[in-house]
Design a protein around this motif. Structure first.
Motif, short mmCIF file in Angstrom:
data_model
loop_
_atom_site.label_atom_id
_atom_site.label_comp_id
_atom_site.label_asym_id
_atom_site.label_seq_id
_atom_site.Cartn_x
_atom_site.Cartn_y
_atom_site.Cartn_z
N TRP A 1 0.82 -1.21 0.00
CA TRP A 1 0.00 0.00 0.00
C TRP A 1 0.85 1.26 0.00
O TRP A 1 0.49 2.27 -0.62
N MET A 2 2.00 1.24 0.67
CA MET A 2 2.89 2.40 0.61
C MET A 2 3.39 2.61 -0.81
O MET A 2 3.47 3.76 -1.29
N GLY A 3 3.71 1.53 -1.52
CA GLY A 3 4.14 1.65 -2.91
C GLY A 3 3.03 2.17 -3.80
O GLY A 3 3.27 3.02 -4.67
N VAL A 4 1.80 1.68 -3.58
CA VAL A 4 0.66 2.14 -4.39
C VAL A 4 0.44 3.64 -4.19
O VAL A 4 0.27 4.38 -5.16
N TRP A 5 0.45 4.09 -2.93
CA TRP A 5 0.21 5.51 -2.67
C TRP A 5 1.37 6.37 -3.19
O TRP A 5 1.15 7.53 -3.60
N THR A 6 2.58 5.85 -3.20
CA THR A 6 3.71 6.58 -3.77
C THR A 6 3.53 6.77 -5.27
O THR A 6 3.74 7.87 -5.80
N VAL A 7 3.11 5.72 -5.96
CA VAL A 7 2.88 5.82 -7.40
C VAL A 7 1.74 6.79 -7.69
O VAL A 7 1.84 7.63 -8.60
N ILE A 8 0.67 6.73 -6.91
CA ILE A 8 -0.45 7.67 -7.09
C ILE A 8 0.03 9.10 -6.87
O ILE A 8 -0.32 10.01 -7.64
N GLY A 9 0.84 9.34 -5.84
CA GLY A 9 1.37 10.67 -5.57
C GLY A 9 2.24 11.17 -6.73
O GLY A 9 2.17 12.34 -7.11
N CYS A 10 3.06 10.28 -7.30
CA CYS A 10 3.89 10.67 -8.45
C CYS A 10 3.03 11.06 -9.65
O CYS A 10 3.32 12.06 -10.33
N ILE A 11 2.00 10.30 -9.93
CA ILE A 11 1.12 10.59 -11.06
C ILE A 11 0.44 11.94 -10.86
O ILE A 11 0.33 12.75 -11.81
N VAL A 12 -0.03 12.23 -9.65
CA VAL A 12 -0.68 13.51 -9.36
C VAL A 12 0.31 14.66 -9.55
O VAL A 12 -0.03 15.70 -10.15
N MET A 13 1.54 14.50 -9.06
CA MET A 13 2.54 15.56 -9.22
C MET A 13 2.89 15.79 -10.70
O MET A 13 3.07 16.94 -11.12
N ILE A 14 2.98 14.73 -11.47
CA ILE A 14 3.24 14.88 -12.91
C ILE A 14 2.10 15.65 -13.57
O ILE A 14 2.32 16.56 -14.38
N TYR A 15 0.85 15.32 -13.23
CA TYR A 15 -0.31 16.01 -13.79
C TYR A 15 -0.26 17.50 -13.46
O TYR A 15 -0.45 18.36 -14.34
N TRP A 16 -0.03 17.84 -12.17
CA TRP A 16 0.01 19.24 -11.77
C TRP A 16 1.15 19.99 -12.45
O TRP A 16 1.01 21.14 -12.84
N GLY A 17 2.31 19.33 -12.58
CA GLY A 17 3.45 19.97 -13.23
C GLY A 17 3.17 20.27 -14.68
O GLY A 17 3.49 21.36 -15.19
N ARG A 18 2.58 19.32 -15.40
CA ARG A 18 2.27 19.54 -16.81
C ARG A 18 1.20 20.61 -16.99
O ARG A 18 1.24 21.42 -17.92
N LYS A 19 0.22 20.62 -16.08
CA LYS A 19 -0.85 21.61 -16.15
C LYS A 19 -0.29 23.02 -15.96
O LYS A 19 -0.63 23.93 -16.72
N SER A 20 0.57 23.20 -14.98
CA SER A 20 1.15 24.53 -14.76
C SER A 20 2.10 24.92 -15.89
O SER A 20 2.21 26.10 -16.22
N ALA A 21 2.77 23.95 -16.52
CA ALA A 21 3.64 24.26 -17.67
C ALA A 21 2.80 24.73 -18.85
O ALA A 21 3.20 25.65 -19.58
N ARG A 22 1.63 24.11 -19.07
CA ARG A 22 0.73 24.54 -20.15
C ARG A 22 0.23 25.96 -19.92
O ARG A 22 0.02 26.72 -20.87
N GLU A 23 0.01 26.32 -18.65
CA GLU A 23 -0.47 27.66 -18.31
C GLU A 23 0.66 28.69 -18.36
O GLU A 23 0.40 29.88 -18.22
N GLY A 24 1.89 28.25 -18.53
CA GLY A 24 3.01 29.18 -18.63
C GLY A 24 3.68 29.47 -17.30
O GLY A 24 4.54 30.34 -17.22
N ASN A 25 3.29 28.78 -16.26
CA ASN A 25 3.92 28.99 -14.95
C ASN A 25 5.17 28.11 -14.84
O ASN A 25 5.18 26.95 -15.25
N SER A 26 6.21 28.69 -14.24
CA SER A 26 7.40 27.89 -13.96
C SER A 26 8.03 28.42 -12.68
O SER A 26 7.76 29.56 -12.26
#
Length: 167
Positions: free
Chosen positions: A121-146
């Motif tokens: 379960w720790m591994g599953v939640w780590t993978v979920i956390g990584c996917i969420v961070m990737i999504y947020w990072g790509r979203k802010s890059a599309r908006e022009g934020n860095s």
């Protein structure tokens, strides 16, 4: 002079290590007992603090039950958390079904199953956390934020505030 008397609150201290050894003390315990006698000038019957008594006494033998053909079987008296582990690992259906003493092998297996499930379960939640961070990072890059842009804006604000304070 007996080491088991220490469980009653009285510790018998030996003048010689051979005296303690003759009454069933281990070599380490016998040495400690003689040092206590010589260093602290304790009498041969002295009431000793429980923490010192715990160091000097032989540990209690594990709870054993003799089974039919396999010989002695070590049993474990589970704590409340151990009982929950036994239920979570599906060793027993409910807390009320757990006996007072559980075989050591069964308890070890339940803890192993629990440990494996926690790690998965720790591994599953780590993978979920990584996917969420990737999504947020790509979203802010599309908006022009860095981070570089935010850092530059922050420095500009700090420099303007410093100039306003000087004037």
């Amino acid at each position: 002079m007996t080491i088991s008397a220490a469980r009653c609150g009285i510790l018998l201290v030996a003048k010689r290590a051979s005296d303690a050894l003759s009454y069933g003390a281990t070599a380490r315990t016998a040495g400690i007992l003689t040092r206590l006698y010589h260093v602290a000038n304790l009498s041969t019957t002295t009431v000793v603090h429980p923490s010192v008594r715990a160091l000097l006494c032989k540990p209690r033998a594990p709870f054993r039950v003799y089974s039919d053909s396999t010989g002695p079987e070590m049993l474990h008296r589970p704590s409340n958390f151990d009982r929950k582990i036994l239920v979570w690992s599906k060793t027993y259906p409910s807390l009320g079904d757990i006996p007072e003493a559980v075989p050591h092998a069964k308890m070890k297996k339940a803890k192993d199953v629990f440990r494996i499930r926690v790690n998965i379960w720790m591994g599953v939640w780590t993978v979920i956390g990584c996917i969420v961070m990737i999504y947020w990072g790509r979203k802010s890059a599309r908006e022009g934020n860095s981070l570089e842009k935010e850092n530059m804006l922050w420095h500009q604000q700090i420099n303007e505030q410093a100039k306003n304070k000087k004037v």
